[in-house]
Motif scaffolding. Structure first.
Motif, PDB file in Angstrom:
ATOM      1  N   VAL A  66       1.510  -1.435   0.559  1.00  0.00           N
ATOM      2  CA  VAL A  66      -0.147   0.368  -0.130  1.00  0.00           C
ATOM      3  C   VAL A  66       0.559   1.520  -0.219  1.00  0.00           C
ATOM      4  N   ILE A  67       2.009   1.320   1.014  1.00  0.00           N
ATOM      5  CA  ILE A  67       2.674   2.323   1.484  1.00  0.00           C
ATOM      6  C   ILE A  67       3.368   2.924  -0.312  1.00  0.00           C
ATOM      7  N   ALA A  68       3.861   1.811  -1.371  1.00  0.00           N
ATOM      8  CA  ALA A  68       4.763   1.570  -2.250  1.00  0.00           C
ATOM      9  C   ALA A  68       3.553   2.542  -3.122  1.00  0.00           C
ATOM     10  N   TRP A  69       2.507   1.507  -3.619  1.00  0.00           N
ATOM     11  CA  TRP A  69       1.571   2.358  -4.359  1.00  0.00           C
ATOM     12  C   TRP A  69       1.017   3.765  -4.020  1.00  0.00           C
ATOM     13  N   ILE A  70       0.872   4.343  -3.271  1.00  0.00           N
ATOM     14  CA  ILE A  70       0.468   5.863  -2.760  1.00  0.00           C
ATOM     15  C   ILE A  70       2.169   6.618  -3.193  1.00  0.00           C
ATOM     16  N   THR A  71       2.941   5.918  -2.593  1.00  0.00           N
ATOM     17  CA  THR A  71       4.095   7.081  -3.339  1.00  0.00           C
ATOM     18  C   THR A  71       4.459   7.006  -4.624  1.00  0.00           C
ATOM     19  N   ALA A  72       4.154   5.692  -5.324  1.00  0.00           N
ATOM     20  CA  ALA A  72       4.792   5.807  -6.230  1.00  0.00           C
ATOM     21  C   ALA A  72       3.082   6.775  -7.556  1.00  0.00           C
ATOM     22  N   GLY A  73       2.160   6.604  -7.261  1.00  0.00           N
ATOM     23  CA  GLY A  73       0.815   7.334  -7.544  1.00  0.00           C
ATOM     24  C   GLY A  73       1.809   8.677  -7.346  1.00  0.00           C
ATOM     25  N   SER A  74       1.534   9.227  -5.593  1.00  0.00           N
ATOM     26  CA  SER A  74       2.480  10.800  -5.798  1.00  0.00           C
ATOM     27  C   SER A  74       3.416  11.090  -6.282  1.00  0.00           C
ATOM     28  N   SER A  75       4.192  10.254  -6.253  1.00  0.00           N
ATOM     29  CA  SER A  75       5.847  10.504  -7.310  1.00  0.00           C
ATOM     30  C   SER A  75       5.166  11.068  -8.599  1.00  0.00           C
ATOM     31  N   ALA A  76       4.714   9.713  -9.788  1.00  0.00           N
ATOM     32  CA  ALA A  76       4.385   9.928 -10.539  1.00  0.00           C
ATOM     33  C   ALA A  76       3.868  11.129 -10.401  1.00  0.00           C
ATOM     34  N   LEU A  77       2.881  11.460 -10.034  1.00  0.00           N
ATOM     35  CA  LEU A  77       1.676  12.688 -10.100  1.00  0.00           C
ATOM     36  C   LEU A  77       2.660  14.556 -10.308  1.00  0.00           C
TER      37      LEU A  77
END
Length: 93
Positions: A66-77
């Motif tokens: 979950v933390i990885a996907w939150i980080t990926a989404g926010s970083s990419a955006l």
């Protein structure tokens, strides 16, 4: 330079794999050598209990994903927002 940017799916999958692998490595070291406390800090980030039960390990792995996907989404955006502002430039210096 490529105009593709950062894809959320590959970044999320990569971060998930890396965090789960690091957690699993630390959990194995913590179980094998309980007196080696260097791994306990990482384990405490995503689990309140020591990794001695299957449910604790599964909860911690799920938290890492979950933390990885939150980080990926926010970083990419954020990356796309920052790069998008500069894309109107026609010359590079």
């Amino acid at each position: 330079m490529s105009e593709r940017g950062i894809g959320i799916l590959p970044l999320g999958a990569g971060l998930s794999a890396a965090l789960v692998a690091l957690y699993a490595l630390c959990a194995l070291i913590a179980v094998a050598t309980p007196s080696f406390t260097a791994t306990h800090g990482w384990l405490a980030l995503f689990g309140a209990t020591p990794p001695v039960t299957l449910s604790a390990v599964l909860r911690a792995i799920l938290a890492n994903i979950v933390i990885a996907w939150i980080t990926a989404g926010s970083s990419a955006l954020v990356y796309h927002a920052v790069v998008g502002r500069g894309s109107g430039r026609t010359t590079s210096r």
